[in-house]
Write a protein that holds these residues in place. Structure first.
Motif, PDB file in Angstrom:
ATOM      1  N   PRO A   1       3.216   8.922  -4.600  1.00 55.35           N
ATOM      2  CA  PRO A   1       3.998   8.255  -3.996  1.00 55.35           C
ATOM      3  C   PRO A   1       4.274   6.799  -5.232  1.00 55.35           C
ATOM      4  O   PRO A   1       5.272   6.135  -5.356  1.00 55.35           O
ATOM      5  CB  PRO A   1       2.425   7.387  -3.253  1.00 55.35           C
ATOM      6  CG  PRO A   1       1.384   8.628  -3.205  1.00 55.35           C
ATOM      7  CD  PRO A   1       2.147   9.491  -3.999  1.00 55.35           C
ATOM      8  N   LEU A   2       3.734   7.098  -6.289  1.00 54.38           N
ATOM      9  CA  LEU A   2       3.304   6.131  -7.768  1.00 54.38           C
ATOM     10  C   LEU A   2       4.622   6.412  -8.152  1.00 54.38           C
ATOM     11  O   LEU A   2       5.729   5.874  -8.227  1.00 54.38           O
ATOM     12  CB  LEU A   2       2.554   6.396  -8.581  1.00 54.38           C
ATOM     13  CG  LEU A   2       3.285   5.518  -9.835  1.00 54.38           C
ATOM     14  CD1 LEU A   2       2.547   4.688  -9.296  1.00 54.38           C
ATOM     15  CD2 LEU A   2       1.408   6.677 -10.892  1.00 54.38           C
TER      16      LEU A   2
ATOM     17  N   LYS B   1      -9.596  13.182 -19.233  1.00 52.50           N
ATOM     18  CA  LYS B   1      -9.624  13.193 -17.686  1.00 52.50           C
ATOM     19  C   LYS B   1      -8.692  12.730 -16.962  1.00 52.50           C
ATOM     20  O   LYS B   1      -9.366  10.476 -17.096  1.00 52.50           O
ATOM     21  CB  LYS B   1     -11.023  12.420 -17.296  1.00 52.50           C
ATOM     22  CG  LYS B   1     -12.311  13.052 -17.736  1.00 52.50           C
ATOM     23  CD  LYS B   1     -12.187  14.643 -16.795  1.00 52.50           C
ATOM     24  CE  LYS B   1     -13.856  15.508 -17.242  1.00 52.50           C
ATOM     25  NZ  LYS B   1     -14.262  14.912 -16.458  1.00 52.50           N
ATOM     26  N   GLU B   2      -7.555  12.961 -17.254  1.00 52.23           N
ATOM     27  CA  GLU B   2      -6.647  11.529 -16.118  1.00 52.23           C
ATOM     28  C   GLU B   2      -6.372  12.916 -15.392  1.00 52.23           C
ATOM     29  O   GLU B   2      -5.060  13.660 -14.648  1.00 52.23           O
ATOM     30  CB  GLU B   2      -5.325  11.511 -17.698  1.00 52.23           C
ATOM     31  CG  GLU B   2      -5.999  10.898 -18.665  1.00 52.23           C
ATOM     32  CD  GLU B   2      -5.482   8.906 -18.768  1.00 52.23           C
ATOM     33  OE1 GLU B   2      -5.465   9.146 -17.233  1.00 52.23           O
ATOM     34  OE2 GLU B   2      -6.130   8.911 -19.726  1.00 52.23           O
ATOM     35  N   CYS B   3      -4.855  11.473 -14.420  1.00 55.84           N
ATOM     36  CA  CYS B   3      -4.963  12.288 -12.867  1.00 55.84           C
ATOM     37  C   CYS B   3      -3.494  12.571 -12.996  1.00 55.84           C
ATOM     38  O   CYS B   3      -2.983  12.874 -11.923  1.00 55.84           O
ATOM     39  CB  CYS B   3      -5.222  11.319 -11.734  1.00 55.84           C
ATOM     40  SG  CYS B   3      -4.321   9.613 -11.485  1.00 55.84           S
ATOM     41  N   GLY B   4      -2.756  12.183 -13.662  1.00 53.73           N
ATOM     42  CA  GLY B   4      -1.285  12.150 -14.044  1.00 53.73           C
ATOM     43  C   GLY B   4      -0.403  10.707 -13.770  1.00 53.73           C
ATOM     44  O   GLY B   4       0.533  10.294 -13.958  1.00 53.73           O
ATOM     45  N   LEU B   5      -1.132  10.121 -13.502  1.00 50.57           N
ATOM     46  CA  LEU B   5      -0.697   8.220 -13.276  1.00 50.57           C
ATOM     47  C   LEU B   5      -0.392   7.831 -14.419  1.00 50.57           C
ATOM     48  O   LEU B   5       0.317   7.577 -14.735  1.00 50.57           O
ATOM     49  CB  LEU B   5      -1.282   7.432 -12.461  1.00 50.57           C
ATOM     50  CG  LEU B   5      -2.197   7.904 -11.006  1.00 50.57           C
ATOM     51  CD1 LEU B   5      -3.348   6.406 -10.522  1.00 50.57           C
ATOM     52  CD2 LEU B   5      -1.100   8.181 -10.190  1.00 50.57           C
TER      53      LEU B   5
ATOM     54  N   ILE C   1       0.572  -1.229   0.090  1.00 49.29           N
ATOM     55  CA  ILE C   1       0.349   0.129  -0.083  1.00 49.29           C
ATOM     56  C   ILE C   1       0.735   1.210   0.183  1.00 49.29           C
ATOM     57  O   ILE C   1       1.598   1.172   0.824  1.00 49.29           O
ATOM     58  CB  ILE C   1      -0.909   0.184   1.711  1.00 49.29           C
ATOM     59  CG1 ILE C   1      -1.715  -0.621   1.302  1.00 49.29           C
ATOM     60  CG2 ILE C   1      -1.707   1.547   1.104  1.00 49.29           C
ATOM     61  CD1 ILE C   1      -3.024  -1.508   0.215  1.00 49.29           C
ATOM     62  N   LEU C   2       0.589   1.812  -1.108  1.00 47.50           N
ATOM     63  CA  LEU C   2       1.162   3.062  -1.085  1.00 47.50           C
ATOM     64  C   LEU C   2       0.376   4.489  -0.717  1.00 47.50           C
ATOM     65  O   LEU C   2      -0.544   4.445  -0.892  1.00 47.50           O
ATOM     66  CB  LEU C   2       1.916   3.789  -2.003  1.00 47.50           C
ATOM     67  CG  LEU C   2       2.965   1.959  -3.325  1.00 47.50           C
ATOM     68  CD1 LEU C   2       2.581   2.727  -4.796  1.00 47.50           C
ATOM     69  CD2 LEU C   2       4.002   1.723  -2.584  1.00 47.50           C
ATOM     70  N   SER C   3       1.173   5.112   0.019  1.00 50.20           N
ATOM     71  CA  SER C   3       0.226   6.495   0.784  1.00 50.20           C
ATOM     72  C   SER C   3       0.840   7.393   0.788  1.00 50.20           C
ATOM     73  O   SER C   3       2.178   7.918   0.291  1.00 50.20           O
ATOM     74  CB  SER C   3       0.696   6.462   2.010  1.00 50.20           C
ATOM     75  OG  SER C   3      -0.205   5.395   3.040  1.00 50.20           O
TER      76      SER C   3
END
Length: 244
Positions: A124-125, A231-235, A88-90
């Motif tokens: 985090p990614l 519609k992209e968050c950047g991931l 889990i990445l926070s």
């Protein structure tokens, strides 16, 4: 990875291959240096396929701190169902706390989702991807006509590669349709997020996700208050780079 083959050549060579064949190639090339990205949505199909090829598959999931309760429960069900360790990445508290303190918990409704996603998702990614050689995602071309219609099954990650360390990105489900994905889920009776039963298709953070109406595209349920067409968050920022 055989450096004589570039990502473009690999994408062409594997364009007609099955998701399992693409994953098998990825494992052959990267082994434990390949990680599966699991968002808690219908990309559970990717986890299922990868696990059947490699019981020790490495999986990570981003916990933004704003996910639906159903998503947290689903991630736990997947962990137990497959006997997986899911990393889990926070978000970094040093970045998140000033945002929450200075702008509150819903600044994205006024300022757009970029800043919040940058702290809760991208940082985090990026931190994780800097330590590995390849990752696999559940991206599909039918998820977003504006940004994902040209997604390659294998690519060099233009957003997160480092000058001295290329990062390879596999999108084994790229050519699958939503209908095929759900056919797979139902046929094999694998777990799925309970939110799908309530009209949610594309599932992200709770404040930024809502069910879609009949004939609406699934990405219309994300950041609906914004006029932005992409519609992209950047991931998957490489999709926007490719479009540009």
């Amino acid at each position: 990875m055989n450096q004589a083959l570039n990502a473009t050549e690999l994408a062409t060579a594997y364009a007609g291959k099955s998701p399992q064949e693409i994953l098998e190639f990825a494992f052959e090339q990267f082994g434990d240096d390949l990680w599966i990205s699991f968002s808690g949505a219908e990309d559970v199909v990717l986890v299922d396929m990868a696990w059947k090829l490699n019981k020790n598959v490495k999986v990570f999931s981003l916990d933004t701190g704003r996910l639906h309760a159903e998503t947290y429960r689903f991630i736990e069900r997947v962990r137990e169902h497959y006997g997986l360790t899911i990393e889990i990445l926070s978000p970094d508290p040093a970045l998140l706390q000033p945002l929450a303190t200075e702008k509150g918990l819903f600044s994205f409704y006024k300022d757009g989702h970029g800043e919040c996603c940058g702290i809760r998702k991208i940082e985090p990614l990026k931190r994780k991807l800097s330590t590995i050689g390849a990752w696999a995602t559940g991206q599909r071309r039918d998820q977003s006509p504006g940004t994902r219609s040209q997604v390659a099954v294998i690519e060099l990650d233009s957003a997160f590669s480092q000058p001295d360390k290329p990062l390879y990105k596999f999108n084994p489900l790229a050519q699958m349709t939503s209908e095929e994905v759900w056919g797979y889920i139902r046929m094999l009776e694998i777990p799925y997020n309970a939110l799908h039963e309530r009209g949610y298709i594309s599932i992200g953070c709770e404040p930024c996700t809502r069910p879609v109406l009949p004939n609406q595209h699934e990405r219309e349920g994300r950041w609906w208050w914004e006029e932005e067409a992409h519609k992209e968050c950047g991931l998957h920022a490489g999709n926007l780079i490719a479009k540009g």
